[in-house]
Scaffold this active site. Sequence first.
Site, PDB file in Angstrom:
ATOM      1  N   ARG A 107       0.882  -1.177   0.000  1.00 22.30           N
ATOM      2  CA  ARG A 107       0.000   0.000   0.000  1.00 22.30           C
ATOM      3  C   ARG A 107       0.909   1.213   0.000  1.00 22.30           C
ATOM      4  O   ARG A 107       1.686   1.399   0.944  1.00 22.30           O
ATOM      5  CB  ARG A 107      -0.923  -0.007   1.217  1.00 22.30           C
ATOM      6  CG  ARG A 107      -1.658   1.305   1.407  1.00 22.30           C
ATOM      7  CD  ARG A 107      -2.795   1.225   2.401  1.00 22.30           C
ATOM      8  NE  ARG A 107      -3.950   0.546   1.835  1.00 22.30           N
ATOM      9  CZ  ARG A 107      -5.183   0.636   2.320  1.00 22.30           C
ATOM     10  NH1 ARG A 107      -5.419   1.373   3.386  1.00 22.30           N
ATOM     11  NH2 ARG A 107      -6.171  -0.012   1.750  1.00 22.30           N
ATOM     12  N   HIS A 134      -7.170   0.856  -6.700  1.00 19.99           N
ATOM     13  CA  HIS A 134      -7.402  -0.022  -5.549  1.00 19.99           C
ATOM     14  C   HIS A 134      -8.090  -1.299  -6.056  1.00 19.99           C
ATOM     15  O   HIS A 134      -9.254  -1.561  -5.762  1.00 19.99           O
ATOM     16  CB  HIS A 134      -8.268   0.710  -4.528  1.00 19.99           C
ATOM     17  CG  HIS A 134      -8.266   0.094  -3.156  1.00 19.99           C
ATOM     18  ND1 HIS A 134      -7.489  -0.997  -2.823  1.00 19.99           N
ATOM     19  CD2 HIS A 134      -8.962   0.425  -2.030  1.00 19.99           C
ATOM     20  CE1 HIS A 134      -7.711  -1.310  -1.548  1.00 19.99           C
ATOM     21  NE2 HIS A 134      -8.589  -0.468  -1.060  1.00 19.99           N
ATOM     22  N   GLN A 137      -9.915  -3.914  -3.738  1.00 22.07           N
ATOM     23  CA  GLN A 137     -11.223  -3.437  -3.280  1.00 22.07           C
ATOM     24  C   GLN A 137     -12.299  -3.753  -4.322  1.00 22.07           C
ATOM     25  O   GLN A 137     -13.335  -4.344  -4.003  1.00 22.07           O
ATOM     26  CB  GLN A 137     -11.162  -1.909  -3.054  1.00 22.07           C
ATOM     27  CG  GLN A 137     -12.497  -1.282  -2.682  1.00 22.07           C
ATOM     28  CD  GLN A 137     -12.966  -1.707  -1.312  1.00 22.07           C
ATOM     29  OE1 GLN A 137     -12.202  -1.647  -0.358  1.00 22.07           O
ATOM     30  NE2 GLN A 137     -14.214  -2.137  -1.196  1.00 22.07           N
ATOM     31  N   ASP A 229     -17.181   7.218  -1.883  1.00 20.96           N
ATOM     32  CA  ASP A 229     -15.928   7.055  -1.138  1.00 20.96           C
ATOM     33  C   ASP A 229     -15.607   8.422  -0.536  1.00 20.96           C
ATOM     34  O   ASP A 229     -16.223   9.434  -0.901  1.00 20.96           O
ATOM     35  CB  ASP A 229     -14.822   6.586  -2.110  1.00 20.96           C
ATOM     36  CG  ASP A 229     -13.478   6.342  -1.437  1.00 20.96           C
ATOM     37  OD1 ASP A 229     -13.448   6.209  -0.186  1.00 20.96           O
ATOM     38  OD2 ASP A 229     -12.458   6.290  -2.142  1.00 20.96           O
ATOM     39  N   CYS A 269     -16.503   1.666   0.155  1.00 15.88           N
ATOM     40  CA  CYS A 269     -15.333   0.818   0.447  1.00 15.88           C
ATOM     41  C   CYS A 269     -14.943   0.893   1.926  1.00 15.88           C
ATOM     42  O   CYS A 269     -14.286  -0.007   2.431  1.00 15.88           O
ATOM     43  CB  CYS A 269     -14.167   1.238  -0.433  1.00 15.88           C
ATOM     44  SG  CYS A 269     -13.779   2.992  -0.301  1.00 15.88           S
ATOM     45  N   ARG A 295     -13.933  -8.722   0.912  1.00 17.36           N
ATOM     46  CA  ARG A 295     -12.500  -8.412   0.770  1.00 17.36           C
ATOM     47  C   ARG A 295     -11.651  -9.621   1.163  1.00 17.36           C
ATOM     48  O   ARG A 295     -10.605  -9.874   0.590  1.00 17.36           O
ATOM     49  CB  ARG A 295     -12.123  -7.208   1.655  1.00 17.36           C
ATOM     50  CG  ARG A 295     -12.742  -5.872   1.264  1.00 17.36           C
ATOM     51  CD  ARG A 295     -12.184  -5.392  -0.054  1.00 17.36           C
ATOM     52  NE  ARG A 295     -10.742  -5.421  -0.079  1.00 17.36           N
ATOM     53  CZ  ARG A 295      -9.936  -4.448   0.370  1.00 17.36           C
ATOM     54  NH1 ARG A 295     -10.466  -3.335   0.848  1.00 17.36           N
ATOM     55  NH2 ARG A 295      -8.618  -4.553   0.320  1.00 17.36           N
TER      56      ARG A 295
HETATM   57  N1   CP Z   1     -11.434  -0.214   1.963  1.00 21.08           N
HETATM   58  C1   CP Z   1     -10.172  -0.259   2.416  1.00 21.08           C
HETATM   59  O1   CP Z   1      -9.211  -0.466   1.677  1.00 21.08           O
HETATM   60  O2   CP Z   1     -10.075  -0.063   3.750  1.00 21.08           O
HETATM   61  P1   CP Z   1      -8.747   0.092   4.620  1.00 21.08           P
HETATM   62  O3   CP Z   1      -8.134   1.430   4.264  1.00 21.08           O
HETATM   63  O4   CP Z   1      -9.216   0.033   6.031  1.00 21.08           O
HETATM   64  O5   CP Z   1      -7.814  -1.018   4.269  1.00 21.08           O
HETATM   65  N1  NVA Z   2      -9.906   6.710  -1.547  1.00 18.22           N
HETATM   66  C1  NVA Z   2      -9.601   6.277  -0.206  1.00 18.22           C
HETATM   67  C2  NVA Z   2      -9.819   4.806  -0.086  1.00 18.22           C
HETATM   68  C3  NVA Z   2      -9.562   4.232   1.262  1.00 18.22           C
HETATM   69  C4  NVA Z   2      -9.776   2.757   1.299  1.00 18.22           C
HETATM   70  C5  NVA Z   2      -8.181   6.658   0.135  1.00 18.22           C
HETATM   71  O1  NVA Z   2      -7.288   6.479  -0.697  1.00 18.22           O
HETATM   72  O2  NVA Z   2      -7.943   7.139   1.259  1.00 18.22           O
END
Ligand code: CP
Ligand code: NVA
Length: 310
Positions: A107, A134, A137, A229, A269, A295
Amino acid sequence: MVNLHGKDFLCLKDFSREEVSYLIDLSAEFKEKMRRNEEHSYLRGKVAALFFEKPSTRTRSSLEVACYHLGMHPMYMDVTTTQISRGEPIKDFAKVMERYVDIIVARVYKHTTLEEIAKYAKIPVVNALSDFSHPLQILGDLLTIKEKKGLEEAKIAFVGDGDNNVAHSLLFGSAIIGLEIRIGAPKRYQPNREVIEEARKIANKSGSKIIVTDNPIEAVKDVDVIYTDVWVSMGFEKEAEERIKLFEPFRVTWELVKHAAPDFIFMHCLPRHDEVTDDVFESKHSVVWDQAENRLHSAKAVLYSLLRRD
Ligand code: CP
Ligand code: NVA
């Protein structure tokens, strides 16, 4: 016959309709195995490095549990506790990790960091969220849409920050599968021209329809799925004030969802902030917990398909 062994999983757009459908079906198979309490430790002895530059609730925990159920060891690496935080080059990290582990899940802030890891590590690399996309997701979300609405004719609207990672992956995922996808976002936060062009190329093959609008009502009119989101994604905190002002008309409220199909589902998400009101989030239309559960199943499908040589 789909074979993803040894591949990277960086963006859904790198995968064909057949491959994405295979991963959705495989996720459903893992879900069924869990329901039946069936042993599925097919990857016994393998190790995953879970490298995180940003916080996470679902992605980290679903991956750790997925590894455990598959018989793997998940090695969580918070970037602040690695030498990368003191300037070690990311390519050196990649070259070292490939000597220790079987797969790197990362990540990151910049999507280019993932591409660099993938370039220098010969083992599979999985995107656990970047500024661009992502895919883990949306793979889970496509399973949720399949379960609730079917993947033949569902019309989907994404409302809010149309230029973020989740919106991009939903756009690509819908285009690949052949679903109608509408992005309702202020002009400044619509997907950029390259993303739209790439999605339209995919859509032309699959029969998907893509609509981008700055009118939230037009976006949700008669749709089966409303997805939103956060307005301020991780890494964009400095723009918070300006974003919140611009996104206000795109909040998913009970007033807005009245324009959708009567049996629409609401998806998010997570985590959530101000972009949806509680009456929608807590309503019978909301499928957010099933979405979060899926997930876990889709994480297994990705780990299994990249690592297992059938
Ligand atoms: N939806 C998602 O990726 O959540 P987290 O940021 O908690 O991993
Ligand atoms: N768009 C959000 C998604 C979190 C799962 C972010 O990147 O913070």
